[in-house]
Design an enzyme around this catalytic site. Sequence first.
Site, PDB file in Angstrom:
ATOM      1  N   ILE A 125       0.853  -1.190   0.000  1.00  0.00           N
ATOM      2  CA  ILE A 125       0.000   0.000   0.000  1.00  0.00           C
ATOM      3  C   ILE A 125       0.886   1.236   0.000  1.00  0.00           C
ATOM      4  CG2 ILE A 125      -1.800   1.269   1.231  1.00  0.00           C
ATOM      5  CD1 ILE A 125      -2.430  -1.388   2.695  1.00  0.00           C
ATOM      6  N   GLU A 243      -9.692  -2.443   3.983  1.00  0.00           N
ATOM      7  CA  GLU A 243      -8.540  -2.461   4.887  1.00  0.00           C
ATOM      8  C   GLU A 243      -8.936  -2.429   6.348  1.00  0.00           C
ATOM      9  OE1 GLU A 243      -4.553   0.193   5.947  1.00  0.00           O
ATOM     10  OE2 GLU A 243      -5.718   0.650   4.155  1.00  0.00           O
ATOM     11  N   ASN A 364      -7.371   6.126  15.554  1.00  0.00           N
ATOM     12  CA  ASN A 364      -8.740   6.097  16.064  1.00  0.00           C
ATOM     13  C   ASN A 364      -9.371   7.478  16.103  1.00  0.00           C
ATOM     14  OD1 ASN A 364      -7.917   3.430  16.496  1.00  0.00           O
ATOM     15  ND2 ASN A 364      -9.290   3.226  18.237  1.00  0.00           N
TER      16      ASN A 364
END
Length: 382
Positions: A125, A243, A364
């Site tokens: 990636i 993902e 997050n």
Amino acid sequence: MTALQSAQTLELRREVRRFLAEERARGTVLGRPDSWLTGWLPEFSRRLAERGWVGMALPKEYGGGGLGFLARVVVIEELLAAGAPVSAHWVADRQAAPSILNHGSEEQKKRFLPAIAEGRCFFSIGMSEEQAGSDLAGVQTRAERVEGGWRLTGTKKWTGGAHCNDYAIVLARTSEHEDRHQGLSQFIVDLRAPGVRVEPIRLLTGEHTFNYFHLDGVEVPDGMLLGNEGDGWAQVTGELAFERSGPERYLSTFPLLLALVRELSDKSATADQQARLGALIARLYAVRQLSLGVAAALDEGRPADVQAALVKDLGTRLEGELVHEVRRILPVTADAGATPGTYPELLALALLHTPAYTLRGGTNEILRGIITRAVEHKEQQS
């Protein structure tokens, strides 16, 4: 009865478990945490592919199994629970293949998809950069037009497997706009091309998984532009649903949990230990149900980027908290030098991997922003 409880599915699970038992005897399945990230073993990936367990969600016309994402979940749950070395084909199977299927030219599909399904073509990636991690719209890698293609210049960071994989899907800026989300495009870059330079980034364990991925004027032919010029942002956000939502977001530390269960089964577990263990398993079950919902949405062709962000936020927080809770349930001295596969050794490895759980694939904080904006948008429409 759900799709994951059918007789066909249960037989598939048994088949995968028999295969894994053979691989343990061979010495290739070691039950390590984070095996999808650090267990790079191409020959293992090829043996999976021979059984049709790579590219399961791809159409048969491109060498896949035509079975959908829920069927793939069955296999990868078993592989992750066992700590199998699946990182060689992981990115290619999880997101490069669906991205090429959704956005690639017919030539790209015929060239790459069968090779991925056969376990002989591996992808990395090329998204994050030094100042553009979760904020991907800030990427500085540039692609400028040249005769017959593009010239890419820039540096990607945290590019897993760039030192050993075949290709990377790279996000680069192809034009300037006031809105940073515009003017981005994706390219399939040969990791052996002139101008590609890889610099290792080592984990706390000392393992070499991630890299700086330098593109020093790498020339990419027109045929390796993925999708349409300027559609990179839409393509990337769709790709992130693959993902962020899979079982790797809540099963990376499962081998440690199994080791704890084995330890407690050999002892007289207290009521408190049983209650704490039960709470962990309940949380794991809840996140799994959310992840299965995303897989079902992907099978139906529905967008799932917001739901995927929720899975990753809850799942990766659980991963880190599980490690520390396991340590509280059965305190031992973590020891990376202990006998492989034992509770002290697995605890040490999991502790060293813990800081990355809530970072990789989007922090997050960024994920909660995505979820919040989606909720606000829905409220405004109601």
